[in-house]
Design a protein around this motif. Sequence first.
Motif, PDB file in Angstrom:
ATOM      1  N   PRO A  27      -2.651  -4.995  -5.833  1.00 29.25           N
ATOM      2  CA  PRO A  27      -2.247  -5.018  -7.332  1.00 29.25           C
ATOM      3  C   PRO A  27      -0.926  -4.325  -7.371  1.00 29.25           C
ATOM      4  CG  PRO A  27      -4.613  -4.375  -7.335  1.00 29.25           C
ATOM      5  CD  PRO A  27      -4.264  -4.488  -6.087  1.00 29.25           C
ATOM      6  N   LEU A  28      -0.706  -3.401  -6.427  1.00 24.42           N
ATOM      7  CA  LEU A  28       0.731  -2.724  -6.196  1.00 24.42           C
ATOM      8  C   LEU A  28       1.722  -3.630  -6.032  1.00 24.42           C
ATOM      9  CD1 LEU A  28       2.253   0.238  -6.058  1.00 24.42           C
ATOM     10  CD2 LEU A  28       1.803  -0.150  -3.812  1.00 24.42           C
ATOM     11  N   LEU A  29       1.369  -4.636  -5.020  1.00 25.54           N
ATOM     12  CA  LEU A  29       2.424  -5.659  -4.684  1.00 25.54           C
ATOM     13  C   LEU A  29       2.594  -6.632  -5.812  1.00 25.54           C
ATOM     14  CD1 LEU A  29       4.230  -6.890  -2.656  1.00 25.54           C
ATOM     15  CD2 LEU A  29       2.151  -8.157  -1.767  1.00 25.54           C
ATOM     16  N   SER A  60       0.891  -1.136  -0.125  1.00 22.17           N
ATOM     17  CA  SER A  60       0.041   0.175  -0.082  1.00 22.17           C
ATOM     18  C   SER A  60       0.847   1.137  -0.044  1.00 22.17           C
ATOM     19  CB  SER A  60      -0.991   0.075   1.300  1.00 22.17           C
ATOM     20  OG  SER A  60      -1.625   1.387   1.397  1.00 22.17           O
ATOM     21  N   SER A  61       0.506   2.342  -0.868  1.00 22.41           N
ATOM     22  CA  SER A  61       1.489   3.504  -0.961  1.00 22.41           C
ATOM     23  C   SER A  61       0.582   4.773  -0.755  1.00 22.41           C
ATOM     24  CB  SER A  61       1.821   3.480  -2.529  1.00 22.41           C
ATOM     25  OG  SER A  61       0.959   3.552  -3.253  1.00 22.41           O
ATOM     26  N   ARG A  62      -0.703   4.406   0.004  1.00 25.87           N
ATOM     27  CA  ARG A  62      -1.344   5.751   0.231  1.00 25.87           C
ATOM     28  C   ARG A  62      -0.809   6.344   1.642  1.00 25.87           C
ATOM     29  NH1 ARG A  62      -4.245   5.502   4.802  1.00 25.87           N
ATOM     30  NH2 ARG A  62      -4.805   3.410   5.717  1.00 25.87           N
ATOM     31  N   ARG A  63      -0.988   7.563   1.492  1.00 23.45           N
ATOM     32  CA  ARG A  63      -0.538   8.499   2.677  1.00 23.45           C
ATOM     33  C   ARG A  63      -1.146   7.880   4.227  1.00 23.45           C
ATOM     34  NH1 ARG A  63      -1.539  12.608  -1.044  1.00 23.45           N
ATOM     35  NH2 ARG A  63      -3.457  12.891  -0.325  1.00 23.45           N
ATOM     36  N   GLY A  64      -0.399   7.746   5.047  1.00 20.32           N
ATOM     37  CA  GLY A  64      -0.947   7.136   6.325  1.00 20.32           C
ATOM     38  C   GLY A  64      -1.327   5.541   6.174  1.00 20.32           C
ATOM     39  N   SER A  65      -0.692   4.919   5.083  1.00 27.65           N
ATOM     40  CA  SER A  65      -0.595   3.416   5.156  1.00 27.65           C
ATOM     41  C   SER A  65      -0.460   2.898   6.455  1.00 27.65           C
ATOM     42  CB  SER A  65       0.251   3.086   4.092  1.00 27.65           C
ATOM     43  OG  SER A  65       0.510   1.694   3.920  1.00 27.65           O
ATOM     44  N   LEU A  66      -1.523   1.849   6.781  1.00 25.29           N
ATOM     45  CA  LEU A  66      -1.157   0.980   8.062  1.00 25.29           C
ATOM     46  C   LEU A  66      -0.217   0.049   7.832  1.00 25.29           C
ATOM     47  CD1 LEU A  66      -4.986   0.562   8.678  1.00 25.29           C
ATOM     48  CD2 LEU A  66      -3.294   2.143   9.913  1.00 25.29           C
ATOM     49  N   ASN A  67      -0.047  -0.349   6.386  1.00 32.93           N
ATOM     50  CA  ASN A  67       1.080  -1.301   6.271  1.00 32.93           C
ATOM     51  C   ASN A  67       2.379  -0.784   6.100  1.00 32.93           C
ATOM     52  OD1 ASN A  67      -0.143  -4.358   5.799  1.00 32.93           O
ATOM     53  ND2 ASN A  67      -1.609  -2.755   5.036  1.00 32.93           N
ATOM     54  N   ARG A  68       2.589   0.550   5.914  1.00 32.99           N
ATOM     55  CA  ARG A  68       3.622   1.303   5.919  1.00 32.99           C
ATOM     56  C   ARG A  68       4.122   1.429   7.399  1.00 32.99           C
ATOM     57  NH1 ARG A  68       8.348   2.744   3.286  1.00 32.99           N
ATOM     58  NH2 ARG A  68       7.268   2.719   1.415  1.00 32.99           N
ATOM     59  N   LEU A  76      13.083 -11.220   2.339  1.00 32.28           N
ATOM     60  CA  LEU A  76      12.034 -10.501   1.983  1.00 32.28           C
ATOM     61  C   LEU A  76      10.763 -10.686   2.920  1.00 32.28           C
ATOM     62  CD1 LEU A  76      10.602  -8.753  -0.184  1.00 32.28           C
ATOM     63  CD2 LEU A  76       9.663 -10.746  -1.020  1.00 32.28           C
ATOM     64  N   ILE A  77      10.306  -9.228   3.315  1.00 36.64           N
ATOM     65  CA  ILE A  77       9.177  -9.332   4.234  1.00 36.64           C
ATOM     66  C   ILE A  77       8.221  -8.562   3.637  1.00 36.64           C
ATOM     67  CG2 ILE A  77       8.333  -8.558   6.453  1.00 36.64           C
ATOM     68  CD1 ILE A  77      11.030  -9.107   7.852  1.00 36.64           C
ATOM     69  N   VAL A  78       6.873  -8.877   3.371  1.00 35.57           N
ATOM     70  CA  VAL A  78       5.941  -8.213   2.747  1.00 35.57           C
ATOM     71  C   VAL A  78       4.957  -7.865   3.810  1.00 35.57           C
ATOM     72  CG1 VAL A  78       4.094  -8.553   0.964  1.00 35.57           C
ATOM     73  CG2 VAL A  78       6.315  -9.465   0.461  1.00 35.57           C
ATOM     74  N   CYS A  79       4.548  -6.731   3.803  1.00 33.72           N
ATOM     75  CA  CYS A  79       3.403  -5.977   4.467  1.00 33.72           C
ATOM     76  C   CYS A  79       2.355  -5.483   3.513  1.00 33.72           C
ATOM     77  CB  CYS A  79       4.019  -4.881   5.464  1.00 33.72           C
ATOM     78  SG  CYS A  79       5.245  -5.485   6.660  1.00 33.72           S
ATOM     79  N   SER A  80       1.260  -6.102   3.536  1.00 36.32           N
ATOM     80  CA  SER A  80       0.398  -5.695   2.561  1.00 36.32           C
ATOM     81  C   SER A  80      -1.054  -5.855   3.108  1.00 36.32           C
ATOM     82  CB  SER A  80       0.417  -6.598   1.378  1.00 36.32           C
ATOM     83  OG  SER A  80      -0.366  -5.932   0.350  1.00 36.32           O
ATOM     84  N   PRO A  81      -2.067  -4.942   2.759  1.00 40.05           N
ATOM     85  CA  PRO A  81      -3.540  -5.032   3.271  1.00 40.05           C
ATOM     86  C   PRO A  81      -4.058  -5.914   2.005  1.00 40.05           C
ATOM     87  CG  PRO A  81      -2.979  -3.087   1.827  1.00 40.05           C
ATOM     88  CD  PRO A  81      -1.754  -3.673   2.069  1.00 40.05           C
ATOM     89  N   GLU A  82      -5.298  -6.239   2.122  1.00 42.50           N
ATOM     90  CA  GLU A  82      -5.919  -6.871   1.183  1.00 42.50           C
ATOM     91  C   GLU A  82      -6.934  -6.189   0.492  1.00 42.50           C
ATOM     92  OE1 GLU A  82      -7.764 -10.294   3.553  1.00 42.50           O
ATOM     93  OE2 GLU A  82      -9.711  -9.146   3.794  1.00 42.50           O
ATOM     94  N   TYR A  83      -7.030  -6.723  -0.766  1.00 38.85           N
ATOM     95  CA  TYR A  83      -8.139  -5.922  -1.577  1.00 38.85           C
ATOM     96  C   TYR A  83      -9.144  -6.971  -1.930  1.00 38.85           C
ATOM     97  CZ  TYR A  83      -5.436  -1.567  -2.079  1.00 38.85           C
ATOM     98  OH  TYR A  83      -4.833  -0.488  -1.825  1.00 38.85           O
ATOM     99  N   ILE A 116       7.192   1.501  -3.627  1.00 38.03           N
ATOM    100  CA  ILE A 116       6.989   1.066  -4.820  1.00 38.03           C
ATOM    101  C   ILE A 116       6.407   1.971  -5.688  1.00 38.03           C
ATOM    102  CG2 ILE A 116       5.651  -0.846  -6.051  1.00 38.03           C
ATOM    103  CD1 ILE A 116       6.045  -2.833  -3.789  1.00 38.03           C
ATOM    104  N   ARG A 117       5.465   2.786  -5.179  1.00 40.37           N
ATOM    105  CA  ARG A 117       4.761   3.482  -5.984  1.00 40.37           C
ATOM    106  C   ARG A 117       5.646   4.649  -6.699  1.00 40.37           C
ATOM    107  NH1 ARG A 117      -0.203   7.253  -4.292  1.00 40.37           N
ATOM    108  NH2 ARG A 117       1.327   8.004  -3.111  1.00 40.37           N
ATOM    109  N   ALA A 118       6.747   4.970  -5.795  1.00 41.94           N
ATOM    110  CA  ALA A 118       7.524   6.365  -6.369  1.00 41.94           C
ATOM    111  C   ALA A 118       8.594   5.712  -7.536  1.00 41.94           C
ATOM    112  CB  ALA A 118       8.572   6.592  -5.253  1.00 41.94           C
TER     113      ALA A 118
END
Length: 193
Positions: A91-93, A13-21, A78-85, A43-45
């Motif tokens: 899709p970003l991940l 997740s790349s949104r501002r305030g991302s909980l996974n960030r 590798l460690i992945v921190c990702s929400p679910e859609y 990733i978005r950058a």
Amino acid sequence: MTNTHHLLILVGSSRRGSLNRQLAENVASIASAQGLRTTLPDIRALDIPIMDQDLEATEGIPAGARQLRQVLEDADALIVCSPEYNGFPTPLLKNALDWMSRPDGDIAGLDAFRGKPALALSASPGALGGLRSLALTRQLLDNLGMLVMPEKLSVGSAGKAFNADGSLANERQQHTLSQAISTLTDRLRRLQS
């Protein structure tokens, strides 16, 4: 003795305030305290386009995907921190992993993944904390040839889950996360010897 292992932490997740960030930053803090080096890219950058084999044929692997793959090649895990859609990895991940796994000239894309330990984590405002996507994220990492650790953590109601210092307010969850990283570190030491 200081551990010099290097972790790549990818956030889905790349949104501002991302909980996974926030979760990833907590992971990086724990890892650093355990003597590990971490890389936590946005990733978005990296401006990685949607996976498109026509684009790949005409322009090759995007520079951002090459950069991520190089970091993974240099990393030990590798460690992945990702929400679910809708119960699936974001899709970003998925897009970043798809591009990173593509062959590129003399480079077999999967070589960067093969045999490296991986840990999947999630955080979400919902009660399940992204739990439904963890099995699929783990399956994806396994399909790429990674050694997926059995430890996992999904942080539910994540909008209220973090302390001001970035740690998890739930002490049991914070301990679980710390233990998962310790287990990953032990696995890296065993693989090295």
